[in-house]
Design a protein around this motif. Structure first.
Motif, PDB file in Angstrom:
ATOM      1  N   ALA A  43     -12.865   7.497  -3.720  1.00 59.03           N
ATOM      2  CA  ALA A  43     -11.454   7.598  -3.316  1.00 59.03           C
ATOM      3  C   ALA A  43     -10.872   6.206  -3.091  1.00 59.03           C
ATOM      4  CB  ALA A  43     -11.328   8.442  -2.052  1.00 59.03           C
ATOM      5  N   ALA A  44     -11.688   5.304  -2.535  1.00 59.37           N
ATOM      6  CA  ALA A  44     -11.199   3.947  -2.262  1.00 59.37           C
ATOM      7  C   ALA A  44     -10.849   3.232  -3.568  1.00 59.37           C
ATOM      8  CB  ALA A  44     -12.237   3.159  -1.475  1.00 59.37           C
ATOM      9  N   ALA A  45     -11.703   3.373  -4.588  1.00 56.88           N
ATOM     10  CA  ALA A  45     -11.423   2.717  -5.874  1.00 56.88           C
ATOM     11  C   ALA A  45     -10.288   3.422  -6.613  1.00 56.88           C
ATOM     12  CB  ALA A  45     -12.686   2.690  -6.730  1.00 56.88           C
ATOM     13  N   ALA A  46     -10.143   4.739  -6.395  1.00 56.33           N
ATOM     14  CA  ALA A  46      -9.082   5.505  -7.061  1.00 56.33           C
ATOM     15  C   ALA A  46      -7.691   5.090  -6.575  1.00 56.33           C
ATOM     16  CB  ALA A  46      -9.284   7.007  -6.847  1.00 56.33           C
ATOM     17  N   ARG A  47      -7.623   4.295  -5.487  1.00 61.92           N
ATOM     18  CA  ARG A  47      -6.318   3.801  -5.026  1.00 61.92           C
ATOM     19  C   ARG A  47      -5.628   2.945  -6.085  1.00 61.92           C
ATOM     20  NH1 ARG A  47      -7.462   0.634   0.250  1.00 61.92           N
ATOM     21  NH2 ARG A  47      -9.415   0.293  -0.877  1.00 61.92           N
ATOM     22  N   ILE A  48      -6.385   2.466  -7.075  1.00 63.95           N
ATOM     23  CA  ILE A  48      -5.761   1.693  -8.151  1.00 63.95           C
ATOM     24  C   ILE A  48      -4.687   2.549  -8.848  1.00 63.95           C
ATOM     25  CG2 ILE A  48      -7.428   2.279  -9.977  1.00 63.95           C
ATOM     26  CD1 ILE A  48      -6.048  -1.240  -9.330  1.00 63.95           C
ATOM     27  N   GLU A  49      -4.871   3.876  -8.783  1.00 66.37           N
ATOM     28  CA  GLU A  49      -3.833   4.794  -9.292  1.00 66.37           C
ATOM     29  C   GLU A  49      -2.996   5.404  -8.162  1.00 66.37           C
ATOM     30  OE1 GLU A  49      -5.013   7.910 -12.022  1.00 66.37           O
ATOM     31  OE2 GLU A  49      -3.038   8.862 -11.908  1.00 66.37           O
ATOM     32  N   SER A  50      -3.651   5.787  -7.073  1.00 71.18           N
ATOM     33  CA  SER A  50      -2.943   6.585  -6.058  1.00 71.18           C
ATOM     34  C   SER A  50      -2.015   5.741  -5.200  1.00 71.18           C
ATOM     35  CB  SER A  50      -3.941   7.345  -5.173  1.00 71.18           C
ATOM     36  OG  SER A  50      -4.751   6.444  -4.447  1.00 71.18           O
ATOM     37  N   SER A  51      -2.199   4.417  -5.186  1.00 73.33           N
ATOM     38  CA  SER A  51      -1.283   3.564  -4.430  1.00 73.33           C
ATOM     39  C   SER A  51      -0.770   2.431  -5.316  1.00 73.33           C
ATOM     40  CB  SER A  51      -1.990   2.981  -3.198  1.00 73.33           C
ATOM     41  OG  SER A  51      -1.186   1.950  -2.654  1.00 73.33           O
ATOM     42  N   LYS A  52       0.519   2.510  -5.648  1.00 73.14           N
ATOM     43  CA  LYS A  52       1.114   1.475  -6.504  1.00 73.14           C
ATOM     44  C   LYS A  52       1.053   0.116  -5.806  1.00 73.14           C
ATOM     45  CE  LYS A  52       3.055   4.340  -9.673  1.00 73.14           C
ATOM     46  NZ  LYS A  52       2.546   4.457 -11.017  1.00 73.14           N
ATOM     47  N   SER A  53       1.219   0.094  -4.463  1.00 78.51           N
ATOM     48  CA  SER A  53       1.236  -1.195  -3.762  1.00 78.51           C
ATOM     49  C   SER A  53      -0.174  -1.792  -3.712  1.00 78.51           C
ATOM     50  CB  SER A  53       1.846  -1.065  -2.364  1.00 78.51           C
ATOM     51  OG  SER A  53       1.131  -0.168  -1.586  1.00 78.51           O
ATOM     52  N   PHE A  54      -1.193  -0.961  -3.556  1.00 74.28           N
ATOM     53  CA  PHE A  54      -2.574  -1.445  -3.598  1.00 74.28           C
ATOM     54  C   PHE A  54      -2.858  -2.067  -4.970  1.00 74.28           C
ATOM     55  CE2 PHE A  54      -7.063  -0.555  -4.721  1.00 74.28           C
ATOM     56  CZ  PHE A  54      -7.701  -1.271  -3.727  1.00 74.28           C
ATOM     57  N   ALA A  55      -2.445  -1.353  -6.042  1.00 78.84           N
ATOM     58  CA  ALA A  55      -2.671  -1.871  -7.399  1.00 78.84           C
ATOM     59  C   ALA A  55      -1.965  -3.221  -7.569  1.00 78.84           C
ATOM     60  CB  ALA A  55      -2.172  -0.859  -8.434  1.00 78.84           C
ATOM     61  N   LYS A  56      -0.747  -3.320  -7.064  1.00 73.59           N
ATOM     62  CA  LYS A  56       0.008  -4.571  -7.188  1.00 73.59           C
ATOM     63  C   LYS A  56      -0.681  -5.706  -6.424  1.00 73.59           C
ATOM     64  CE  LYS A  56       3.870  -3.981  -9.604  1.00 73.59           C
ATOM     65  NZ  LYS A  56       4.071  -4.705 -10.873  1.00 73.59           N
ATOM     66  N   GLU A  57      -1.219  -5.393  -5.243  1.00 78.87           N
ATOM     67  CA  GLU A  57      -1.900  -6.430  -4.445  1.00 78.87           C
ATOM     68  C   GLU A  57      -3.121  -6.973  -5.178  1.00 78.87           C
ATOM     69  OE1 GLU A  57      -0.549  -4.215  -0.443  1.00 78.87           O
ATOM     70  OE2 GLU A  57      -2.712  -4.615  -0.618  1.00 78.87           O
ATOM     71  N   ILE A  58      -3.903  -6.055  -5.759  1.00 73.66           N
ATOM     72  CA  ILE A  58      -5.098  -6.482  -6.512  1.00 73.66           C
ATOM     73  C   ILE A  58      -4.667  -7.372  -7.678  1.00 73.66           C
ATOM     74  CG2 ILE A  58      -7.007  -5.671  -8.000  1.00 73.66           C
ATOM     75  CD1 ILE A  58      -7.720  -4.783  -5.314  1.00 73.66           C
ATOM     76  N   MET A  59      -3.617  -6.938  -8.387  1.00 72.84           N
ATOM     77  CA  MET A  59      -3.159  -7.713  -9.554  1.00 72.84           C
ATOM     78  C   MET A  59      -2.667  -9.085  -9.120  1.00 72.84           C
ATOM     79  SD  MET A  59      -1.294  -5.078 -12.153  1.00 72.84           S
ATOM     80  CE  MET A  59      -0.710  -3.736 -11.167  1.00 72.84           C
TER      81      MET A  59
END
Ligand code: AMP
Ligand code: GLY
Length: 442
Positions: free
Chosen positions: A118-134
């Motif tokens: 679930a933690a890694a799936a945040r790359i899809e489930s949270s747009k802001s998390f994905a943006k932070e990683i990027m």
């Protein structure tokens, strides 16, 4: 184009197994759409797989797997079933159970499962998390800002340029993205997302509008290791000419002539690998299928979105081209064993979605579909069911997107002609389809 980045420090925490021990593997596929049908179809070609279950499946999947009447979100019951049936590997199609932690739950119970935590799936489930990683990894994407306050968001949007893209920060079944073409449209969307809480309480990512052809780059990922799959392009709008409302996808094709080998290398080196590394460094290594929704803009390739699972309908045109054994590929990700060579047929595959009239808005179900046997007599044609069931021995419509008719050919136009000829033989009173899938490359 196999890519192998060896990272000794990452070992998957689930159980491992050697393939010799699972010659007669039992596999459970979770989900019931066209993507899961294509996964079941690919698994049925594996020399290791003896029996396939699918929960809940659909009328087409039922011809290749035993369907289990459990929804993809009934994770307790799915685990119970998998333990009871001695399932060797579970493969999860949709994002909702992954975001709910089905992979964590299975791994904790000692069961092998293909899909991220679930933690890694945040790359899809949270747009802001994905943006932070990027942002942290310097991955090219549209510039953005995140807001929770309606007035602040509105002020920012009013000061910026139009079109502007507004993305709800959570799973919204494909409906959480608005490309606003006017300030009024942007204001209405912000109101919907931040004042009226249409998708629940949350944040909104306000993003720069990018232009260029989109393409889908899927890769198997384990920790920092990335193995790219063949490329595909989806068609999100309902009608020909890319007009009408956004849908879950009305068709797709693979490979993509407009993406160069340099584009592929760039996407792997500057996008997929850094994001896998970012998730690893964040303490949530990704294990499963990472989907990059990318755009070839005049300023270079940029990320539109990430998904934590196979794309739908891209999977239906990518997996028919796969010549390697998919069970060994899934096992390499799950067990941390060497990845076999991933080989692709040179053929082009294209698919047309037949959808219920009215989709993606209101539509009715229960219409009989005829002519399927006739169509399947052509070995170049495969049909992946998306929303079907059986009534009185007849296949009937049971969803918005009903089925995807795919065909292979030596060229894209040959594949297209074969697929459209097949579509013409299918008889049903309540279906429509696009006729221009692949137009960007034809
Ligand atoms: P997403 O759910 O993030 O894939 O967004 C749905 C669709 O909206 C994408 O497939 C694009 O067509 C469009 N879109 C999303 N973000 C942008 C952007 N920054 N610029 C232009 N179009 C976008
Ligand atoms: N085809 C886009 C998606 O799977 O989300």
């Amino acid at each position: 184009m196999g890519i192998f980045v060896t990272v000794p420090e990452y070992k998957p925490d689930g159980p491992t197994i050697t393939l010799e021990k699972v010659k007669d593997a039992k596999v459970l596929v979770v989900g019931g759409g066209g993507r899961e049908h294509a996964i079941v179809d690919a698994l049925s070609r594996s020399i290791y797989v003896k029996k396939i279950f699918c929960a809940p499946g659909n009328a087409g999947i039922a011809t290749q797997a035993k369907c289990i009447p459990l929804d993809d979100i009934q994770t307790d019951e799915l685990l119970e079933f998998a333990v009871h049936e001695h399932i060797d590997l579970t493969v999860v199609g949709p994002e909702v159970p992954l975001s709910a932690g089905i992979a964590d739950q299975f791994r904790a119970a000692g069961m092998r499962i293909f899909g991220p935590s679930a933690a890694a799936a945040r790359i899809e489930s949270s747009k802001s998390f994905a943006k932070e990683i990027m942002e942290r990894k310097g991955v090219p994407t549209a510039s953005y800002r995140t807001f929770t306050d309606y007035d602040e968001a509105l002020e920012y949007v009013k000061a910026g340029s139009i079109p502007v893209v507004l993305k709800y920060d959570g799973l919204a079944a494909g409906k959480g993205v608005v490309v606003a073409m006017s300030p009024e449209e942007a204001e209405a969307a912000l109101k919907d997302m931040l004042l009226d809480d249409r998708f629940g309480k949350g944040k909104v990512v306000v993003e720069e509008f990018l232009t260029g052809p989109e393409f889908s780059f899927m890769a198997l990922v384990r920790g920092k290791e990335v193995w790219p799959l063949a490329l595909a392009q989806d068609h999100k709008r309902a009608f020909d000419g890319d007009r009408g409302p956004n849908t879950g996808g009305m068709g797709a094709y693979s490979p993509l002539p407009f993406i160069t080998p340099e584009d592929v290398d760039y996407s792997i080196e500057k996008i997929l690998k850094p994001v896998a590394e970012g998730l690893f460094e964040e303490g949530c290594p990704f294990e499963g299928l990472l989907y990059g929704g990318l755009m070839k803009t005049p300023q270079g390739i940029k990320v539109i979105e990430f998904n934590c699972r196979f794309g739908d309908p891209e999977t239906e045109v990518v997996l028919p081209r796969l010549e390697s054994d998919i069970y060994t590929m899934f096992s390499a990700v799950v067990d941390g064993t060497p990845m076999p060579e991933i080989r692709w047929s040179e053929d082009c595959v294209i698919g047309f979605v037949l959808a219920s009239k009215g989709y993606p808005g209101k539509y009715s179900k229960g219409y009989e579909i005829d002519g399927l046997e006739d169509v399947l007599a052509d070995p170049a044609v495969r049909i992946y069911h998306m929303g079907t069931s059986v009534k009185g021995g007849k296949v009937i419509t049971a969803g918005g997107r009903v089925m995807m008719v795919t065909a292979s050919g030596e060229t894209l136009s040959q594949a297209r002609d074969r697929a459209l000829a097949a579509v013409g033989k299918i008889r049903c009173d309540n279906l429509f389809h696009r006729t221009d899938i692949g137009h960007y490359s034809l």
